[in-house]
Scaffold this motif. Structure first.
Motif, PDB file in Angstrom:
ATOM      1  N   SER A   1      46.838  69.428  11.448  1.00 44.01           N
ATOM      2  CA  SER A   1      47.981  70.342  10.980  1.00 44.01           C
ATOM      3  C   SER A   1      49.405  69.811  10.773  1.00 44.01           C
ATOM      4  O   SER A   1      49.702  68.795  11.238  1.00 44.01           O
ATOM      5  CB  SER A   1      48.265  71.147  12.312  1.00 44.01           C
ATOM      6  N   ALA A   2      49.867  70.149   9.624  1.00 43.45           N
ATOM      7  CA  ALA A   2      51.174  69.502   9.217  1.00 43.45           C
ATOM      8  C   ALA A   2      52.405  69.721  10.184  1.00 43.45           C
ATOM      9  O   ALA A   2      52.508  70.883  10.719  1.00 43.45           O
ATOM     10  CB  ALA A   2      51.633  69.899   7.997  1.00 43.45           C
ATOM     11  N   PHE A   3      52.865  68.807  10.540  1.00 38.68           N
ATOM     12  CA  PHE A   3      54.037  69.010  11.437  1.00 38.68           C
ATOM     13  C   PHE A   3      55.255  68.125  10.793  1.00 38.68           C
ATOM     14  O   PHE A   3      55.256  67.216  10.068  1.00 38.68           O
ATOM     15  CB  PHE A   3      53.803  68.220  12.801  1.00 38.68           C
ATOM     16  N   HIS A   4      56.417  68.343  11.333  1.00 37.07           N
ATOM     17  CA  HIS A   4      57.577  67.443  10.889  1.00 37.07           C
ATOM     18  C   HIS A   4      58.510  67.315  12.167  1.00 37.07           C
ATOM     19  O   HIS A   4      58.326  68.021  12.883  1.00 37.07           O
ATOM     20  CB  HIS A   4      58.524  68.048   9.721  1.00 37.07           C
TER      21      HIS A   4
ATOM     22  N   ALA B   1      66.785  64.614  22.499  1.00 36.38           N
ATOM     23  CA  ALA B   1      65.044  64.497  22.385  1.00 36.38           C
ATOM     24  C   ALA B   1      64.844  65.014  20.781  1.00 36.38           C
ATOM     25  O   ALA B   1      65.169  65.949  20.354  1.00 36.38           O
ATOM     26  CB  ALA B   1      64.180  65.073  23.003  1.00 36.38           C
ATOM     27  N   PRO B   2      63.894  64.244  20.087  1.00 36.23           N
ATOM     28  CA  PRO B   2      63.369  64.899  18.723  1.00 36.23           C
ATOM     29  C   PRO B   2      62.819  66.127  18.969  1.00 36.23           C
ATOM     30  O   PRO B   2      62.024  66.446  19.732  1.00 36.23           O
ATOM     31  CB  PRO B   2      62.571  63.892  18.180  1.00 36.23           C
ATOM     32  N   LEU B   3      62.909  66.973  17.741  1.00 36.34           N
ATOM     33  CA  LEU B   3      62.204  68.302  17.474  1.00 36.34           C
ATOM     34  C   LEU B   3      61.002  68.271  16.853  1.00 36.34           C
ATOM     35  O   LEU B   3      60.989  67.636  15.635  1.00 36.34           O
ATOM     36  CB  LEU B   3      63.445  69.208  17.057  1.00 36.34           C
ATOM     37  N   PHE B   4      59.955  68.467  17.191  1.00 37.24           N
ATOM     38  CA  PHE B   4      58.829  68.593  16.316  1.00 37.24           C
ATOM     39  C   PHE B   4      58.270  70.133  16.308  1.00 37.24           C
ATOM     40  O   PHE B   4      58.238  70.684  17.022  1.00 37.24           O
ATOM     41  CB  PHE B   4      57.511  67.812  17.283  1.00 37.24           C
ATOM     42  N   LYS B   5      57.959  70.385  14.906  1.00 37.77           N
ATOM     43  CA  LYS B   5      57.744  71.762  14.671  1.00 37.77           C
ATOM     44  C   LYS B   5      56.720  71.583  13.728  1.00 37.77           C
ATOM     45  O   LYS B   5      56.587  71.013  12.667  1.00 37.77           O
ATOM     46  CB  LYS B   5      59.072  72.338  13.969  1.00 37.77           C
ATOM     47  N   LYS B   6      55.815  72.841  13.732  1.00 35.92           N
ATOM     48  CA  LYS B   6      54.511  72.791  13.156  1.00 35.92           C
ATOM     49  C   LYS B   6      55.161  73.184  11.609  1.00 35.92           C
ATOM     50  O   LYS B   6      55.872  74.157  11.328  1.00 35.92           O
ATOM     51  CB  LYS B   6      53.679  73.927  13.659  1.00 35.92           C
TER      52      LYS B   6
ATOM     53  N   GLY C   1      69.140  77.724   5.925  1.00 35.90           N
ATOM     54  CA  GLY C   1      68.275  76.818   6.437  1.00 35.90           C
ATOM     55  C   GLY C   1      68.988  75.843   7.202  1.00 35.90           C
ATOM     56  O   GLY C   1      68.166  74.943   7.393  1.00 35.90           O
ATOM     57  N   LEU C   2      69.864  75.924   7.823  1.00 35.40           N
ATOM     58  CA  LEU C   2      70.781  75.075   8.451  1.00 35.40           C
ATOM     59  C   LEU C   2      69.957  74.759   9.813  1.00 35.40           C
ATOM     60  O   LEU C   2      70.004  73.592  10.375  1.00 35.40           O
ATOM     61  CB  LEU C   2      72.163  75.546   8.847  1.00 35.40           C
ATOM     62  N   GLU C   3      69.382  75.660  10.397  1.00 35.41           N
ATOM     63  CA  GLU C   3      68.676  75.688  11.659  1.00 35.41           C
ATOM     64  C   GLU C   3      67.304  74.602  11.750  1.00 35.41           C
ATOM     65  O   GLU C   3      67.214  74.053  12.568  1.00 35.41           O
ATOM     66  CB  GLU C   3      68.088  76.990  12.121  1.00 35.41           C
ATOM     67  N   SER C   4      66.929  74.242  10.221  1.00 31.54           N
ATOM     68  CA  SER C   4      65.862  73.608  10.330  1.00 31.54           C
ATOM     69  C   SER C   4      66.388  71.987  10.620  1.00 31.54           C
ATOM     70  O   SER C   4      65.546  71.330  11.052  1.00 31.54           O
ATOM     71  CB  SER C   4      65.236  73.552   8.932  1.00 31.54           C
ATOM     72  N   PHE C   5      67.907  71.581  10.472  1.00 32.37           N
ATOM     73  CA  PHE C   5      68.298  70.637  10.723  1.00 32.37           C
ATOM     74  C   PHE C   5      69.040  70.465  12.047  1.00 32.37           C
ATOM     75  O   PHE C   5      70.127  69.462  12.226  1.00 32.37           O
ATOM     76  CB  PHE C   5      69.051  70.072   9.515  1.00 32.37           C
ATOM     77  N   LEU C   6      69.046  71.405  12.981  1.00 35.36           N
ATOM     78  CA  LEU C   6      69.431  71.654  14.102  1.00 35.36           C
ATOM     79  C   LEU C   6      71.142  71.870  14.001  1.00 35.36           C
ATOM     80  O   LEU C   6      71.616  71.344  14.847  1.00 35.36           O
ATOM     81  CB  LEU C   6      69.217  70.257  15.255  1.00 35.36           C
ATOM     82  N   ILE C   7      71.375  72.407  13.148  1.00 38.50           N
ATOM     83  CA  ILE C   7      72.749  72.669  12.798  1.00 38.50           C
ATOM     84  C   ILE C   7      73.002  74.345  12.914  1.00 38.50           C
ATOM     85  O   ILE C   7      72.311  75.057  12.684  1.00 38.50           O
ATOM     86  CB  ILE C   7      73.392  72.572  11.414  1.00 38.50           C
ATOM     87  N   SER C   8      74.012  74.554  13.897  1.00 38.98           N
ATOM     88  CA  SER C   8      74.402  75.793  13.984  1.00 38.98           C
ATOM     89  C   SER C   8      75.363  76.579  12.989  1.00 38.98           C
ATOM     90  O   SER C   8      76.293  75.960  12.477  1.00 38.98           O
ATOM     91  CB  SER C   8      75.101  75.869  15.353  1.00 38.98           C
ATOM     92  N   PRO C   9      74.479  77.704  12.375  1.00 35.47           N
ATOM     93  CA  PRO C   9      75.452  78.445  11.487  1.00 35.47           C
ATOM     94  C   PRO C   9      76.889  78.911  11.916  1.00 35.47           C
ATOM     95  O   PRO C   9      77.919  78.728  11.245  1.00 35.47           O
ATOM     96  CB  PRO C   9      74.608  79.634  11.111  1.00 35.47           C
ATOM     97  N   ASP C  10      76.932  78.987  13.410  1.00 34.60           N
ATOM     98  CA  ASP C  10      78.307  79.452  14.013  1.00 34.60           C
ATOM     99  C   ASP C  10      79.145  78.461  13.957  1.00 34.60           C
ATOM    100  O   ASP C  10      80.395  78.429  13.689  1.00 34.60           O
ATOM    101  CB  ASP C  10      77.993  79.842  15.241  1.00 34.60           C
ATOM    102  N   ALA C  11      78.539  77.141  14.160  1.00 29.48           N
ATOM    103  CA  ALA C  11      79.520  75.791  14.246  1.00 29.48           C
ATOM    104  C   ALA C  11      79.960  75.647  12.905  1.00 29.48           C
ATOM    105  O   ALA C  11      81.224  75.124  12.768  1.00 29.48           O
ATOM    106  CB  ALA C  11      78.529  74.723  14.800  1.00 29.48           C
TER     107      ALA C  11
ATOM    108  N   PRO D   1      73.951  65.114  13.807  1.00 30.16           N
ATOM    109  CA  PRO D   1      72.573  65.101  13.292  1.00 30.16           C
ATOM    110  C   PRO D   1      72.239  63.841  12.639  1.00 30.16           C
ATOM    111  O   PRO D   1      72.980  63.857  11.507  1.00 30.16           O
ATOM    112  CB  PRO D   1      72.701  66.374  12.907  1.00 30.16           C
ATOM    113  N   THR D   2      71.146  63.456  12.714  1.00 19.64           N
ATOM    114  CA  THR D   2      70.472  62.350  11.836  1.00 19.64           C
ATOM    115  C   THR D   2      68.961  62.851  11.375  1.00 19.64           C
ATOM    116  O   THR D   2      68.211  62.417  12.303  1.00 19.64           O
ATOM    117  CB  THR D   2      70.484  61.186  12.441  1.00 19.64           C
ATOM    118  N   PRO D   3      68.828  63.557  10.132  1.00 20.87           N
ATOM    119  CA  PRO D   3      67.395  63.865   9.754  1.00 20.87           C
ATOM    120  C   PRO D   3      66.551  62.619   9.659  1.00 20.87           C
ATOM    121  O   PRO D   3      67.137  61.590   9.418  1.00 20.87           O
ATOM    122  CB  PRO D   3      67.630  64.603   8.542  1.00 20.87           C
ATOM    123  N   ARG D   4      65.381  62.818   9.975  1.00 23.07           N
ATOM    124  CA  ARG D   4      64.296  61.480   9.935  1.00 23.07           C
ATOM    125  C   ARG D   4      64.576  61.130   8.285  1.00 23.07           C
ATOM    126  O   ARG D   4      64.443  61.769   7.444  1.00 23.07           O
ATOM    127  CB  ARG D   4      62.905  62.035  10.449  1.00 23.07           C
ATOM    128  N   GLY D   5      64.353  59.572   8.431  1.00 24.35           N
ATOM    129  CA  GLY D   5      64.608  59.257   6.901  1.00 24.35           C
ATOM    130  C   GLY D   5      65.803  58.925   6.476  1.00 24.35           C
ATOM    131  O   GLY D   5      65.808  58.330   5.031  1.00 24.35           O
TER     132      GLY D   5
END
Length: 223
Positions: free
Chosen positions: A84-87, A95-100, A123-133, A147-151
């Motif tokens: 199953s694809a995960f990111h 701690a890193p966030l793993f999501k299917k 789509g900000l939530e995908s990168f652990l960014i709060s829209p309210d922030a 926040p530092t996205p992988r890669g």
């Protein structure tokens, strides 16, 4: 070869991932001089490989037979098909966030309504960014974490985070709206005016989000 941690990252059980990785790794090593005759073109299928990669889900019909050997390339293809694809998204200090599923990108849309230009960011939530922030010009979790996205490794010292950029620097009204849909939890940030380049620069400077992670509006064809 595939490592156990890679297989676990694709949804395989920990013990099964370790066993499958070990079985696949042994086949190439056995193909050299002095081996027992097992090579990559004919990997013996033991019970573990049979259950994990050969038998299909939903039961087995009576009289079904299974191969005693399969090419290593075939086993690898079967392994990937059953994953199953995960990111993963990592935030400094957390701690890193793993999501299917595949990573959802940030989308920026430019619209006009009631005589006003508006910029929509979702789509900000995908990168652990709060829209309210983002809308209220505060750093995530009080501005303590970057926040530092992988890669996206950092090779130079980072400047002070410009959390105030969107609201103060642009001098525009901001709001947070719920995206349409009954079961949608994500939100979007609404900015007054068309601020495409400014938002792209803000995401890069404040959150280290490269432009490749952002879906931009398609330019309109002239004429």
């Amino acid at each position: 070869g595939l490592r156990p941690e890679e297989l676990r990252g694709f949804g395989l059980d920990g013990a099964l991932a370790t066993a499958v990785a070990a079985a696949l790794a042994e086949a190439p090593a056995a193909s050299g001089a002095g081996s027992s005759g097992v090579d990559e073109s004919a990997v013996p299928i033991d019970e573990m490989l049979l259950e994990a990669l050969v038998k299909v889900a939903g039961g087995v019909k009576k009289g079904t037979t299974f191969p005693s050997h399969l090419p290593l390339s075939d086993l690898r293809e079967r392994l990937v098909e059953r994953m199953s694809a995960f990111h993963r998204v990592t935030v400094e200090g957390e701690a890193p966030l793993f999501k299917k599923g595949a990573l959802k990108l940030i989308h920026i849309h430019l619209k006009r309504a009631a005589g006003h230009n508006k910029t929509h960011i979702s789509g900000l939530e995908s990168f652990l960014i709060s829209p309210d922030a983002v809308a209220q010009a505060r750093g995530p979790r009080g501005g303590a974490a970057w926040p530092t996205p992988r890669g996206l490794p950092h090779t130079a010292p980072l400047p002070p985070p410009p959390w105030q950029a969107l609201k103060v620097k642009l001098g525009c009204t901001t709001a947070v709206l719920k995206l349409p849909g009954n079961n949608v939890k994500e939100q979007e940030v609404l900015l007054q005016g068309h601020c495409l380049n400014e938002v792209v620069d803000y995401l890069r400077d404040a959150y280290c989000i490269d432009k490749k992670w952002v879906v931009l509006p398609t330019p309109k064809k002239s004429g």
